[in-house]
Scaffold this motif. Structure first.
Motif, PDB file in Angstrom:
ATOM      1  N   PRO A 111       0.800  -1.234   0.000  1.00 27.25           N
ATOM      2  CA  PRO A 111       0.000   0.000   0.000  1.00 27.25           C
ATOM      3  C   PRO A 111       0.831   1.283   0.000  1.00 27.25           C
ATOM      4  O   PRO A 111       0.274   2.376  -0.097  1.00 27.25           O
ATOM      5  N   TRP A 136      -0.890  -4.650  -4.886  1.00 21.81           N
ATOM      6  CA  TRP A 136      -1.936  -3.719  -4.442  1.00 21.81           C
ATOM      7  C   TRP A 136      -1.939  -2.493  -5.363  1.00 21.81           C
ATOM      8  O   TRP A 136      -2.977  -2.005  -5.767  1.00 21.81           O
ATOM      9  N   SER A 180      -1.059   8.266   0.449  1.00 17.95           N
ATOM     10  CA  SER A 180      -2.286   7.467   0.525  1.00 17.95           C
ATOM     11  C   SER A 180      -2.735   7.263   1.959  1.00 17.95           C
ATOM     12  O   SER A 180      -1.975   7.497   2.899  1.00 17.95           O
ATOM     13  N   SER A 181      -3.989   6.809   2.092  1.00  9.81           N
ATOM     14  CA  SER A 181      -4.604   6.475   3.393  1.00  9.81           C
ATOM     15  C   SER A 181      -4.506   7.606   4.408  1.00  9.81           C
ATOM     16  O   SER A 181      -4.354   7.364   5.600  1.00  9.81           O
ATOM     17  N   GLN A 195     -16.067   2.931  -6.788  1.00  8.15           N
ATOM     18  CA  GLN A 195     -15.067   1.920  -7.158  1.00  8.15           C
ATOM     19  C   GLN A 195     -15.290   1.461  -8.600  1.00  8.15           C
ATOM     20  O   GLN A 195     -16.419   1.202  -9.015  1.00  8.15           O
ATOM     21  N   ASN A 251      -7.570   6.956  -6.479  1.00  7.89           N
ATOM     22  CA  ASN A 251      -6.619   5.948  -6.002  1.00  7.89           C
ATOM     23  C   ASN A 251      -6.449   4.895  -7.087  1.00  7.89           C
ATOM     24  O   ASN A 251      -7.324   4.055  -7.274  1.00  7.89           O
ATOM     25  N   ASN A 271      -7.839  -0.793  -3.208  1.00 10.24           N
ATOM     26  CA  ASN A 271      -7.951   0.109  -2.057  1.00 10.24           C
ATOM     27  C   ASN A 271      -8.913  -0.479  -1.045  1.00 10.24           C
ATOM     28  O   ASN A 271      -9.615  -1.448  -1.339  1.00 10.24           O
TER      29      ASN A 271
END
Length: 407
Positions: free
Chosen positions: A14, A98, A190-191, A236, A331, A335
């Motif tokens: 990730p 990922w 990210s995140s 998504q 993204n 995810n």
């Protein structure tokens, strides 16, 4: 999921955005992020077929396999990287990290000759320097501008509040004067990492150091007006042969600093304000066709294949009206929102659940699981979770990070 004739190889990485930002094929995440990747390495199992391979630092125990069987999961093959390199499958379907980056291409290089011809012709088979921009928040901003210009809606964020790119302290100060509160982001992160909310003035020296550090390291900072947030939604998609397919909408939660916490499963949370719920339910029909049209004409459709998610933000403007930023971030990878859609099938259809990440430097994940299993015992009906706690990742006494379901 259909069985693949040739096993796909999965890898949980990730930190791919940081690797893309760095650009060096020998890049490695820092110690704490390496630990996170190692502890959560089993997560891709929920995407994988039983013939597929998931790369892990150590093989999970039979206890974990038995645990998965409770909810009807036949796990894939788990293998360490060393084992897999010494004894690779004769033929491989796709490589499924990922997310892609120069570093993960280098890491999985030895398996490429064994991949199917179909995968060898895919745009993700080789890394090209121009892919870097597709992973930046600047690309999402371009799409946002196209959405607001070509598909205008009274529900969309106001023109005077659209995200800007800043390369200097002066530019950030100008936006601070205009918007009063800011959310500053690293272009590649990210995140919820690489975020800095600014809600107090004057800006503290340490905060300036962080902001200018982002500019120095990545070339510029992404600066947004800090909004009165009501809900985070993510759409998504899967991109195959230039075609964009909508897979579903996920609702995630983040803390005050914007760090990712988890996802709601089987619909929006019950305690959500009815007005916000109604607004959120209207958004997919408004935004998805526009997103598919604009992204379908973009460089992403030409240069990528696989999953991606588009984060949006529902907020109240200064008049108290509900608005949405229809493309806050893109993204370009697997995810957690996508994973949450896959996890919904393990929950009884009438029940709502939460998918959560765990990290607490003071508590081991094993101890947390023991405590939660005692407080929220697992109740199953026909292998579906009716209520209770269910750890999603394998753990030992040394595990710090984890993922779990709570129904």
């Amino acid at each position: 999921m259909q069985k693949s004739v040739h096993p796909n190889i999965y890898l949980f990485n990730p930190t791919c955005e940081y690797a893309v930002a760095n650009g060096n094929a020998s890049w490695h995440p820092n110690k704490i992020l390496q630990k996170m990747e190692a502890d959560l390495a089993t997560l891709p199992l929920y995407f994988a077929a039983e013939t597929d391979v998931v790369i892990v630092p150590q093989i999970p125990t039979t206890v974990f396999f038995e645990h998965l069987q409770k909810i009807g999961v036949t796990p894939p093959v788990f293998a360490t990287e060393k084992e897999l390199k010494n004894n690779p499958p004769e033929q491989v379907g796709k490589l499924q990290p990922w997310g892609w980056s120069p570093a993960v291409h280098k890491r999985l290089e030895s398996f490429k000759p064994r991949c199917t011809d179909e995968f060898k012709t895919s745009p993700v088979f080789m890394w090209k320097a121009e892919f870097r921009e597709l992973y930046s928040k600047k690309f999402a901003l371009q799409i946002l501008r196209q959405l607001t210009h070509k598909h205008p809606s009274a529900s969309f964020i106001g023109e005077n509040e659209i995200t800007e790119i800043c390369e200097t302290q002066d530019q950030i100060e100008t936006l601070l004067a205009k918007w009063d509160k800011l959310m500053v982001k690293a272009p590649w992160s990210s995140s919820g990492r690489g975020l800095q909310p600014i809600t107090k003035q004057p800006i503290h020296e340490k905060v300036w150091e962080k902001l200018l550090g982002i500019v120095k390291e990545q070339g510029y900072a992404i600066v947004e007006a800090f909004q009165n947030k009501e809900l985070d939604l993510a759409f998504q998609f899967e991109l195959k042969a230039g075609e964009i397919h909508y897979l579903g909408t996920s609702n995630f939660s983040a803390d005050k600093k914007g760090q990712y916490l988890g996802n709601s499963l089987n619909g929006l949370p019950d305690d959500l304000d009815q007005d916000v719920k109604n607004f959120a339910l209207e958004m997919p029909a408004l935004i998805i066709p526009a997103l598919k049209e604009e992204l379908g004409k973009s460089k992403l459709a030409e240069n990528y294949e696989g999953y991606f998610g588009v984060d949006t933000l529902i907020f109240k403007d200064k008049t108290g009206a509900l608005k949405i930023n229809p493309c806050l971030e893109i993204n370009v990878r697997h995810n957690m929102g996508l994973l949450s859609l896959y996890l919904e099938k393990f929950i009884a259809p009438t029940k709502k659940g939460r998918f959560r990440m765990f990290f607490n430097p003071k508590i081991r994940f094993a101890d947390f699981c023991q405590e939660m299993s005692h407080d929220h015992p697992l109740v199953l009906d026909d292998q579906k979770i009716v209520s209770g706690f269910f750890p999603l990742t394998a753990y030992s006494n040394a595990t710090g990070f984890g993922a779990y379901l709570l129904v």
